[in-house]
Design a protein around this motif. Structure first.
Motif, PDB file in Angstrom:
ATOM      1  N   LYS A   1      -8.863  -6.476   6.501  1.00 53.50           N
ATOM      2  CA  LYS A   1      -9.180  -5.749   5.269  1.00 53.50           C
ATOM      3  C   LYS A   1      -9.277  -6.703   4.079  1.00 53.50           C
ATOM      4  CE  LYS A   1      -8.629  -1.772   7.426  1.00 53.50           C
ATOM      5  NZ  LYS A   1      -9.795  -0.913   7.769  1.00 53.50           N
ATOM      6  N   ASN A   2      -9.930  -6.231   3.024  1.00 51.58           N
ATOM      7  CA  ASN A   2      -9.992  -6.925   1.747  1.00 51.58           C
ATOM      8  C   ASN A   2      -9.430  -6.027   0.659  1.00 51.58           C
ATOM      9  OD1 ASN A   2     -11.432  -9.333   2.638  1.00 51.58           O
ATOM     10  ND2 ASN A   2     -13.189  -7.975   2.927  1.00 51.58           N
TER      11      ASN A   2
ATOM     12  N   SER B   1      -6.828  -1.622   0.661  1.00 54.39           N
ATOM     13  CA  SER B   1      -8.265  -1.840   0.840  1.00 54.39           C
ATOM     14  C   SER B   1      -9.082  -0.656   0.346  1.00 54.39           C
ATOM     15  CB  SER B   1      -8.577  -2.087   2.320  1.00 54.39           C
ATOM     16  OG  SER B   1      -8.315  -0.928   3.096  1.00 54.39           O
ATOM     17  N   GLY B   2      -8.403   0.457   0.024  1.00 52.52           N
ATOM     18  CA  GLY B   2      -9.091   1.653  -0.442  1.00 52.52           C
ATOM     19  C   GLY B   2      -9.474   2.610   0.653  1.00 52.52           C
ATOM     20  N   GLN B   3      -9.118   2.293   1.916  1.00 55.78           N
ATOM     21  CA  GLN B   3      -9.426   3.205   3.025  1.00 55.78           C
ATOM     22  C   GLN B   3      -8.613   4.493   2.913  1.00 55.78           C
ATOM     23  OE1 GLN B   3      -9.103   1.386   6.902  1.00 55.78           O
ATOM     24  NE2 GLN B   3      -9.177   3.339   7.983  1.00 55.78           N
ATOM     25  N   ILE B   4      -7.355   4.366   2.538  1.00 52.18           N
ATOM     26  CA  ILE B   4      -6.511   5.526   2.212  1.00 52.18           C
ATOM     27  C   ILE B   4      -6.417   5.591   0.694  1.00 52.18           C
ATOM     28  CG2 ILE B   4      -4.171   6.469   2.287  1.00 52.18           C
ATOM     29  CD1 ILE B   4      -3.861   5.328   5.074  1.00 52.18           C
ATOM     30  N   GLN B   5      -6.817   6.716   0.127  1.00 54.01           N
ATOM     31  CA  GLN B   5      -6.889   6.824  -1.329  1.00 54.01           C
ATOM     32  C   GLN B   5      -6.005   7.925  -1.901  1.00 54.01           C
ATOM     33  OE1 GLN B   5     -10.999   7.133  -2.551  1.00 54.01           O
ATOM     34  NE2 GLN B   5     -11.620   5.314  -1.428  1.00 54.01           N
ATOM     35  N   ASN B   6      -5.308   8.653  -1.033  1.00 52.00           N
ATOM     36  CA  ASN B   6      -4.511   9.785  -1.490  1.00 52.00           C
ATOM     37  C   ASN B   6      -3.115   9.710  -0.892  1.00 52.00           C
ATOM     38  OD1 ASN B   6      -3.480  12.684  -1.508  1.00 52.00           O
ATOM     39  ND2 ASN B   6      -5.377  12.899  -2.674  1.00 52.00           N
ATOM     40  N   TRP B   7      -2.097   9.954  -1.719  1.00 50.49           N
ATOM     41  CA  TRP B   7      -0.708   9.840  -1.254  1.00 50.49           C
ATOM     42  C   TRP B   7      -0.400  10.780  -0.095  1.00 50.49           C
ATOM     43  CZ3 TRP B   7       2.035   5.817  -1.873  1.00 50.49           C
ATOM     44  CH2 TRP B   7       1.941   5.044  -3.028  1.00 50.49           C
ATOM     45  N   GLU B   8      -1.028  11.950  -0.066  1.00 46.70           N
ATOM     46  CA  GLU B   8      -0.743  12.914   1.002  1.00 46.70           C
ATOM     47  C   GLU B   8      -1.107  12.373   2.382  1.00 46.70           C
ATOM     48  OE1 GLU B   8      -0.360  15.177  -2.653  1.00 46.70           O
ATOM     49  OE2 GLU B   8      -1.826  13.691  -1.974  1.00 46.70           O
TER      50      GLU B   8
ATOM     51  N   THR C   1       2.720  -2.038   7.899  1.00 44.88           N
ATOM     52  CA  THR C   1       1.746  -2.969   7.347  1.00 44.88           C
ATOM     53  C   THR C   1       0.308  -2.501   7.552  1.00 44.88           C
ATOM     54  OG1 THR C   1       1.945  -4.293   9.377  1.00 44.88           O
ATOM     55  CG2 THR C   1       3.235  -4.997   7.467  1.00 44.88           C
ATOM     56  N   VAL C   2       0.056  -1.720   8.608  1.00 45.54           N
ATOM     57  CA  VAL C   2      -1.292  -1.165   8.807  1.00 45.54           C
ATOM     58  C   VAL C   2      -1.604  -0.160   7.703  1.00 45.54           C
ATOM     59  CG1 VAL C   2      -2.754   0.218  10.333  1.00 45.54           C
ATOM     60  CG2 VAL C   2      -1.258  -1.547  11.300  1.00 45.54           C
ATOM     61  N   GLN C   3      -0.652   0.721   7.392  1.00 45.01           N
ATOM     62  CA  GLN C   3      -0.858   1.678   6.298  1.00 45.01           C
ATOM     63  C   GLN C   3      -1.060   0.955   4.965  1.00 45.01           C
ATOM     64  OE1 GLN C   3       2.849   3.791   7.108  1.00 45.01           O
ATOM     65  NE2 GLN C   3       1.694   5.682   7.490  1.00 45.01           N
ATOM     66  N   LEU C   4      -0.278  -0.110   4.733  1.00 42.22           N
ATOM     67  CA  LEU C   4      -0.433  -0.866   3.492  1.00 42.22           C
ATOM     68  C   LEU C   4      -1.834  -1.464   3.386  1.00 42.22           C
ATOM     69  CD1 LEU C   4       2.951  -2.800   3.199  1.00 42.22           C
ATOM     70  CD2 LEU C   4       2.156  -0.933   1.751  1.00 42.22           C
ATOM     71  N   ALA C   5      -2.329  -2.005   4.498  1.00 41.81           N
ATOM     72  CA  ALA C   5      -3.674  -2.576   4.494  1.00 41.81           C
ATOM     73  C   ALA C   5      -4.719  -1.508   4.188  1.00 41.81           C
ATOM     74  CB  ALA C   5      -3.966  -3.238   5.839  1.00 41.81           C
ATOM     75  N   GLN C   6      -4.532  -0.336   4.760  1.00 45.32           N
ATOM     76  CA  GLN C   6      -5.477   0.757   4.513  1.00 45.32           C
ATOM     77  C   GLN C   6      -5.404   1.246   3.066  1.00 45.32           C
ATOM     78  OE1 GLN C   6      -4.063   3.384   7.598  1.00 45.32           O
ATOM     79  NE2 GLN C   6      -5.608   2.689   9.073  1.00 45.32           N
ATOM     80  N   ILE C   7      -4.219   1.263   2.494  1.00 44.65           N
ATOM     81  CA  ILE C   7      -4.059   1.698   1.099  1.00 44.65           C
ATOM     82  C   ILE C   7      -4.689   0.688   0.147  1.00 44.65           C
ATOM     83  CG2 ILE C   7      -2.349   2.021  -0.743  1.00 44.65           C
ATOM     84  CD1 ILE C   7      -0.514   3.285   1.402  1.00 44.65           C
TER      85      ILE C   7
END
Length: 439
Positions: A200-201, A159-166, A151-157
């Motif tokens: 996150k938002n 919210s735009g904090q993580i923007q690349n699949w790699e 769920t932390v990774q999902l929040a980062q994805i």
């Protein structure tokens, strides 16, 4: 612990009064998750049970609206309108008097309870009616090799904090975000369980959809896409396994959603303003809770509240006594949970008492051994956590005894085997649960 029993003034099978010609017998507004297919299917079932003929649906003048119509023996046309524009719109319609029932894919908010207090307490067991269990599935293109995220990774994805699949072990370059619209209970659930919980938002780059089907189909055609949707709308997309805190990775399967162990599981509700005494509204709620109604729930891809045995495979991570239980017994597809900040069973658990008692009191099951297993959230003192978990199981035992069931054993495993993170209220509530095992 005294529990109220929901009583409906009008049973689903009782003859309902016909409305004035040209006036809808019932007006439902709210969740698209419910209103797209499940709500109309339940209305159609009730109409047929009432003996109406030529039951059919006609699309409204606005997208995501439909009118169900049938003909009474007198020849009068009876209609029910369903508008599915998001959970919050259902509560707004109750407030304005333009709906008799609110369909919602998330619990009513404190502000809504306050604003609607004039038509009764919508958190009361009689008003807050859980009609199905659903899981918010996180979906990808079927060709994406990624299998799980926490769920932390999902929040980062999202919210735009993580923007690349790699960055999360995938392939494909830039991540494309898809989300339900702001009125959606599905969005509210994902926001609460994933984004807000992690501070996150939702990213402004996310494309928003009112329609569940359109969102899912778009993700299934975009190799770089990711979205979230109710379980019946996975369609041609691929669902991820989700991890929350120290929980194991869980796919949105029927058994994990039925017990509400899946991290993004949620309840689907009809909110019934009991003070308004609308006979068709009461009858639809009664029908939705009946075996016939729950069969329609399952037919529409959601998880019915019908009690079923589940065989659980033991794992090395389970306590030894729990492993032994899995080898000897089967777990029932219901968890008893408690109202927030209370030792009182929540509104769904109050109805589940009767469902479990009816299941266990059937002639071919009356000799089965019943074991109640309590769990809780982490405490500074592990012994206290174990004691509290056993006390919860004992509380359920007392209520089952009132319904003619006398469990043989009561066990407490404290904070073992969490199904959600313990650092937020929602996670702690999910971990405070009582399981029912039979052999």
């Amino acid at each position: 612990m005294l529990l109220g029993t929901a009583v409906f003034p009008v049973a689903a099978s009782a003859a309902l009064p016909l409305p004035a010609q040209g006036t809808p017998a019932l007006r439902i507004q709210g969740s698209n998750t419910i209103g797209a297919e499940l709500g109309p299917a339940l209305v159609e079932g009730l109409m047929r049970k009432q003996g109406l003929q030529q039951v059919h649906s006609e699309p409204g003048s606005t997208a995501n609206e439909v009118t169900l119509m049938g003909t009474a023996a007198s020849g009068q046309t009876v209609s029910v309108s369903v508008a599915a524009h998001g959970s919050s719109t259902g509560f707004a319609a109750l407030k304005s008097g333009s709906a008799d029932l609110a369909a919602s894919s998330r619990p009513i908010k404190d502000k809504e309870v306050s604003e609607l207090s004039g038509i009764g307490d919508l958190r009361a067991a009689r008003a807050e009616q859980t009609i199905a269990i659903d899981g918010v599935a996180v979906i990808l293109h079927p060709g994406n090799p990624l299998r799980e995220l926490n769920t932390v990774q999902l929040a980062q994805i999202f919210s735009g904090q993580i923007q690349n699949w790699e960055e999360v072990g995938g392939i494909g370059g830039a991540i494309h975000l898809y989300a339900r619209d702001e009125q959606s209970g599905t969005f509210d659930t994902f926001n609460e369980l994933v984004l807000a919980k992690n501070g996150k938002n939702l990213s402004r780059s996310a494309k928003r959809f009112e329609s569940s089907e359109q969102l899912s189909d778009t993700v299934s055609q975009d190799r770089q896409g990711i979205g979230f949707i109710g379980m019946p709308y996975v369609r041609r997309a691929k669902a991820l396994a989700i991890i929350d805190g120290d929980s194991k990775a869980m796919l949105p399967t029927i058994s994990l959603i039925a017990t509400e162990d899946y991290p993004l599981s949620r309840r689907l509700y009809l909110y019934l303003p009991a003070e308004l005494h609308q006979p068709w509204a009461h009858a639809l709620v009664a029908f939705a809770q009946s075996p016939e109604g729950q069969a329609i729930v399952a037919q529409n891809g959601f998880v019915a509240q019908t009690v079923q045995p589940i065989k659980v495979q033991p794992t090395a991570q389970m306590p030894a006594e729990y492993q032994a239980l899995t080898r000897q017994a089967e777990r029932l597809s219901v968890n008893f949970r408690f109202a927030q900040g209370s030792a009182r069973l929540d509104s769904k658990a109050q109805r589940d008492l009767k469902r479990v008692a009816d299941y266990l009191n059937k002639r071919d099951r009356h000799d089965q051994r019943v074991t109640l297993v309590g769990f809780g959230d982490a405490k500074d003192d592990p012994a206290r956590a174990t004691l509290l978990s056993k006390l919860r199981a004992m509380a359920v035992r007392r209520e089952l005894m009132k319904n003619g069931v006398n469990p043989n054993d009561v066990l407490g495993f404290g904070d073992e085997m969490p199904v959600a993170a313990n650092d937020v209220d929602d996670g702690r509530i999910k971990n405070r649960r009582v399981e029912v095992w039979v052999n």
